[in-house]
Design a protein around this motif. Structure first.
Motif, short mmCIF file in Angstrom:
data_model
loop_
_atom_site.label_atom_id
_atom_site.label_comp_id
_atom_site.label_asym_id
_atom_site.label_seq_id
_atom_site.Cartn_x
_atom_site.Cartn_y
_atom_site.Cartn_z
N GLY A 271 11.31 -5.25 -1.51
CA GLY A 271 12.09 -4.38 -2.39
C GLY A 271 13.28 -3.73 -1.70
N LEU A 272 13.65 -4.26 -0.56
CA LEU A 272 14.74 -3.65 0.20
C LEU A 272 16.08 -3.73 -0.52
CD1 LEU A 272 13.95 -4.80 3.84
CD2 LEU A 272 13.71 -2.52 2.88
N ASN A 273 16.29 -4.79 -1.30
CA ASN A 273 17.58 -4.97 -1.96
C ASN A 273 17.99 -3.75 -2.78
OD1 ASN A 273 17.24 -7.52 -0.93
ND2 ASN A 273 16.95 -8.52 -2.90
N PHE B 274 0.81 -1.21 0.00
CA PHE B 274 0.00 0.00 0.00
C PHE B 274 0.85 1.26 0.00
CE2 PHE B 274 -3.12 -3.02 1.73
CZ PHE B 274 -4.17 -2.77 0.84
N LEU B 275 2.10 1.14 0.39
CA LEU B 275 3.00 2.29 0.45
C LEU B 275 3.83 2.35 -0.82
CD1 LEU B 275 4.23 1.80 4.12
CD2 LEU B 275 2.49 3.41 3.34
N GLU B 276 3.49 3.24 -1.71
CA GLU B 276 4.18 3.29 -3.00
C GLU B 276 5.49 4.07 -2.94
OE1 GLU B 276 1.52 4.50 -6.09
OE2 GLU B 276 -0.03 3.11 -5.40
N ASP B 277 5.53 5.09 -2.09
CA ASP B 277 6.68 5.96 -2.00
C ASP B 277 7.72 5.37 -1.04
OD1 ASP B 277 8.04 8.55 -2.40
OD2 ASP B 277 7.58 8.84 -0.27
N TRP B 278 8.98 5.38 -1.47
CA TRP B 278 10.02 4.78 -0.62
C TRP B 278 10.26 5.57 0.65
CZ3 TRP B 278 12.13 0.48 0.70
CH2 TRP B 278 11.87 -0.61 -0.12
N GLU B 279 10.00 6.84 0.64
CA GLU B 279 10.12 7.62 1.87
C GLU B 279 9.11 7.12 2.91
OE1 GLU B 279 9.79 12.27 2.94
OE2 GLU B 279 10.98 11.75 1.17
N TYR C 279 10.36 3.73 4.21
CA TYR C 279 11.42 3.90 5.21
C TYR C 279 10.82 4.31 6.55
CZ TYR C 279 15.44 3.55 2.04
OH TYR C 279 16.39 3.09 1.19
N ARG C 280 9.87 5.24 6.50
CA ARG C 280 9.20 5.66 7.74
C ARG C 280 8.52 4.48 8.41
NH1 ARG C 280 8.29 10.74 5.61
NH2 ARG C 280 6.47 10.11 4.42
#
Length: 136
Positions: free
Chosen positions: A108-110, A15-20, A23-24
């Motif tokens: 997608g952490l890699n 559901f969280l598309e933005d990487w910022e 990270y949060r």
């Protein structure tokens, strides 16, 4: 298949598309963990190979793997929380069967961790697997 807790994290990440935002989210997971007591922040629990200070304290109870962990870096503390969701509460024999890199790749952490953070994450996974193998 990963634990229900980890599957919930995977769903949240979708559901969280933005990487910022992602990270949060990881940082919030770390903030939600209880801090590791100072008495357990000793050389024996310190993980080598991490850019920041990292401590993992494994506990094996009745054939079940548990661990506590902490770091002085917020994002790393969050990564510990992800590993906690992946490993904590597993039967000892199953710890070595978890393909942590593949499970974490689902997040997608890699592609979004620095080389130092990736090396530190690998070091934490290796420590978890080693402790479980030695106790098994």
């Amino acid at each position: 298949m990963a634990s229900e807790r980890f599957e919930a994290i995977v769903e949240d990440f979708e559901f969280l598309e933005d990487w910022e935002d992602r990270y949060r989210y990881v940082i919030e997971q770390g903030k939600a963990m209880d801090p590791l007591p100072e008495a357990l922040r000793v050389p024996a629990t310190k993980v080598d190979g991490c850019a920041s200070q990292v401590w993992l304290h494994p506990v094996i109870e009745n054939g079940t793997f548990h661990f506590e962990g902490d770091s002085d870096a917020m994002i790393v503390r969050g990564l510990i929380a992800l590993l906690h969701a992946l490993y904590d509460g597993l039967p000892l024999a199953e710890v070595g069967r978890v393909d942590a890199p593949a499970e974490l790749a689902r997040l997608g952490l890699n592609d979004h961790l620095s080389a130092q953070r990736s090396n530190g994450l690998r070091a934490m996974i290796e420590r978890i697997r080693l402790v479980a193998a030695q106790a098994n």
